[in-house]
Design a protein around this motif. Sequence first.
Motif, mmCIF file in Angstrom:
data_model
loop_
_atom_site.group_PDB
_atom_site.id
_atom_site.type_symbol
_atom_site.label_atom_id
_atom_site.label_comp_id
_atom_site.label_asym_id
_atom_site.label_seq_id
_atom_site.Cartn_x
_atom_site.Cartn_y
_atom_site.Cartn_z
ATOM 1 N N ASN A 20 10.743 2.933 5.640
ATOM 2 C CA ASN A 20 9.539 2.134 5.894
ATOM 3 C C ASN A 20 8.504 2.253 4.781
ATOM 4 O OD1 ASN A 20 9.461 0.444 8.076
ATOM 5 N ND2 ASN A 20 8.766 1.985 9.515
ATOM 6 N N TRP A 21 8.567 3.300 3.963
ATOM 7 C CA TRP A 21 7.592 3.473 2.883
ATOM 8 C C TRP A 21 7.641 2.333 1.873
ATOM 9 C CZ3 TRP A 21 3.342 6.208 2.360
ATOM 10 C CH2 TRP A 21 3.137 7.271 3.224
ATOM 11 N N GLY A 22 8.691 1.510 1.924
ATOM 12 C CA GLY A 22 8.753 0.343 1.050
ATOM 13 C C GLY A 22 7.601 -0.624 1.293
ATOM 14 N N LEU A 23 7.145 -0.726 2.542
ATOM 15 C CA LEU A 23 6.044 -1.642 2.877
ATOM 16 C C LEU A 23 4.729 -1.255 2.194
ATOM 17 C CD1 LEU A 23 6.721 -2.220 6.675
ATOM 18 C CD2 LEU A 23 6.944 -3.895 4.851
ATOM 19 N N PRO A 24 4.238 -0.041 2.383
ATOM 20 C CA PRO A 24 2.973 0.279 1.711
ATOM 21 C C PRO A 24 3.096 0.353 0.195
ATOM 22 C CG PRO A 24 3.778 2.198 2.913
ATOM 23 C CD PRO A 24 4.647 1.031 3.292
ATOM 24 N N ILE A 25 4.251 0.775 -0.302
ATOM 25 C CA ILE A 25 4.430 0.810 -1.758
ATOM 26 C C ILE A 25 4.325 -0.597 -2.328
ATOM 27 C CG2 ILE A 25 6.120 1.243 -3.596
ATOM 28 C CD1 ILE A 25 7.013 3.708 -1.897
ATOM 29 N N ALA A 26 4.980 -1.560 -1.678
ATOM 30 C CA ALA A 26 4.905 -2.954 -2.135
ATOM 31 C C ALA A 26 3.478 -3.480 -2.038
ATOM 32 C CB ALA A 26 5.846 -3.823 -1.312
ATOM 33 N N ALA A 27 2.789 -3.146 -0.953
ATOM 34 C CA ALA A 27 1.408 -3.619 -0.777
ATOM 35 C C ALA A 27 0.490 -3.027 -1.845
ATOM 36 C CB ALA A 27 0.901 -3.261 0.617
ATOM 37 N N ILE A 28 0.687 -1.762 -2.159
ATOM 38 C CA ILE A 28 -0.131 -1.118 -3.193
ATOM 39 C C ILE A 28 0.135 -1.768 -4.553
ATOM 40 C CG2 ILE A 28 -0.483 1.036 -4.466
ATOM 41 C CD1 ILE A 28 0.001 2.451 -1.691
ATOM 42 N N LEU A 29 1.398 -2.025 -4.856
ATOM 43 C CA LEU A 29 1.729 -2.693 -6.120
ATOM 44 C C LEU A 29 1.166 -4.112 -6.161
ATOM 45 C CD1 LEU A 29 5.420 -1.497 -6.600
ATOM 46 C CD2 LEU A 29 3.389 -0.720 -7.842
ATOM 47 N N ASP A 30 1.121 -4.781 -5.004
ATOM 48 C CA ASP A 30 0.597 -6.145 -4.947
ATOM 49 C C ASP A 30 -0.907 -6.215 -5.192
ATOM 50 O OD1 ASP A 30 3.069 -7.250 -4.540
ATOM 51 O OD2 ASP A 30 2.801 -7.603 -2.388
ATOM 52 N N THR A 31 -1.611 -5.099 -5.059
ATOM 53 C CA THR A 31 -3.051 -5.134 -5.322
ATOM 54 C C THR A 31 -3.347 -5.424 -6.790
ATOM 55 O OG1 THR A 31 -3.207 -2.739 -5.675
ATOM 56 C CG2 THR A 31 -3.599 -3.542 -3.424
ATOM 57 N N GLN A 32 -2.342 -5.290 -7.637
ATOM 58 C CA GLN A 32 -2.519 -5.567 -9.060
ATOM 59 C C GLN A 32 -2.232 -7.023 -9.408
ATOM 60 O OE1 GLN A 32 -3.863 -3.018 -10.840
ATOM 61 N NE2 GLN A 32 -3.815 -2.084 -8.803
ATOM 62 N N LYS A 33 -1.723 -7.782 -8.444
ATOM 63 C CA LYS A 33 -1.393 -9.187 -8.680
ATOM 64 C C LYS A 33 -2.584 -10.080 -8.351
ATOM 65 C CE LYS A 33 3.508 -8.522 -7.838
ATOM 66 N NZ LYS A 33 4.634 -8.856 -6.981
ATOM 67 N N ASP A 34 -2.502 -11.321 -8.789
ATOM 68 C CA ASP A 34 -3.575 -12.279 -8.561
ATOM 69 C C ASP A 34 -3.798 -12.498 -7.063
ATOM 70 O OD1 ASP A 34 -4.217 -15.682 -8.729
ATOM 71 O OD2 ASP A 34 -5.449 -14.205 -9.773
ATOM 72 N N ALA A 35 -5.047 -12.548 -6.647
ATOM 73 C CA ALA A 35 -5.385 -12.701 -5.228
ATOM 74 C C ALA A 35 -4.973 -14.055 -4.662
ATOM 75 C CB ALA A 35 -6.883 -12.490 -5.031
ATOM 76 N N SER A 36 -4.737 -15.039 -5.521
ATOM 77 C CA SER A 36 -4.309 -16.356 -5.026
ATOM 78 C C SER A 36 -2.918 -16.308 -4.404
ATOM 79 C CB SER A 36 -4.336 -17.378 -6.165
ATOM 80 O OG SER A 36 -3.360 -17.045 -7.146
ATOM 81 N N LEU A 37 -2.178 -15.236 -4.661
ATOM 82 C CA LEU A 37 -0.823 -15.110 -4.133
ATOM 83 C C LEU A 37 -0.779 -14.495 -2.739
ATOM 84 C CD1 LEU A 37 0.871 -13.735 -7.382
ATOM 85 C CD2 LEU A 37 0.913 -16.087 -6.521
ATOM 86 N N ILE A 38 -1.904 -14.004 -2.243
ATOM 87 C CA ILE A 38 -1.932 -13.293 -0.958
ATOM 88 C C ILE A 38 -1.845 -14.286 0.196
ATOM 89 C CG2 ILE A 38 -3.282 -11.769 0.544
ATOM 90 C CD1 ILE A 38 -4.630 -10.708 -2.018
ATOM 91 N N SER A 39 -0.979 -13.982 1.144
ATOM 92 C CA SER A 39 -0.873 -14.766 2.378
ATOM 93 C C SER A 39 -1.750 -14.110 3.433
ATOM 94 C CB SER A 39 0.578 -14.803 2.860
ATOM 95 O OG SER A 39 0.637 -15.268 4.196
ATOM 96 N N GLY A 40 -2.757 -14.821 3.874
ATOM 97 C CA GLY A 40 -3.647 -14.296 4.906
ATOM 98 C C GLY A 40 -2.916 -14.025 6.211
ATOM 99 N N ASN A 41 -2.007 -14.939 6.592
ATOM 100 C CA ASN A 41 -1.255 -14.763 7.834
ATOM 101 C C ASN A 41 -0.355 -13.531 7.775
ATOM 102 O OD1 ASN A 41 -2.385 -17.019 9.027
ATOM 103 N ND2 ASN A 41 -0.755 -18.378 8.348
ATOM 104 N N MET A 42 0.320 -13.340 6.659
ATOM 105 C CA MET A 42 1.213 -12.186 6.533
ATOM 106 C C MET A 42 0.423 -10.889 6.500
ATOM 107 S SD MET A 42 4.182 -10.964 6.539
ATOM 108 C CE MET A 42 5.362 -12.246 6.209
ATOM 109 N N THR A 43 -0.715 -10.906 5.828
ATOM 110 C CA THR A 43 -1.558 -9.712 5.769
ATOM 111 C C THR A 43 -2.042 -9.335 7.166
ATOM 112 O OG1 THR A 43 -2.240 -10.246 3.525
ATOM 113 C CG2 THR A 43 -3.654 -8.727 4.742
ATOM 114 N N LEU A 44 -2.466 -10.315 7.940
ATOM 115 C CA LEU A 44 -2.899 -10.059 9.314
ATOM 116 C C LEU A 44 -1.741 -9.526 10.159
ATOM 117 C CD1 LEU A 44 -5.067 -10.191 11.505
ATOM 118 C CD2 LEU A 44 -4.386 -12.569 11.898
#
Length: 100
Positions: A20-44
Amino acid sequence: MSQVSGHVGNRFHFWGPVVNWGLPIAAILDTQKDASLISGNMTLALCTYSALFMRFALAVQPKNYLLFACHATNEVAQLTQGYRFLKYQSSVKEEKKIVN
């Protein structure tokens, strides 16, 4: 069926949270990507999922602190992504007001 409650069950009690640690690791790495790529529904959805599993990790016996830590980390990472998403959406709306 008795294998699940014995030694085999204890192995999954450890390896499930490790994977399960793959989820937070991916989310932490995604903080370095452009915010336009974030899905609000998926984040919720991921915030809700992690909040539920943090509760579950403390409700089971024995308490699963590794699973709790994993989902607590993911919750913080997803809340960070949610903040970035809302900030980005706000800036897009401001730009549209200025253009019009």
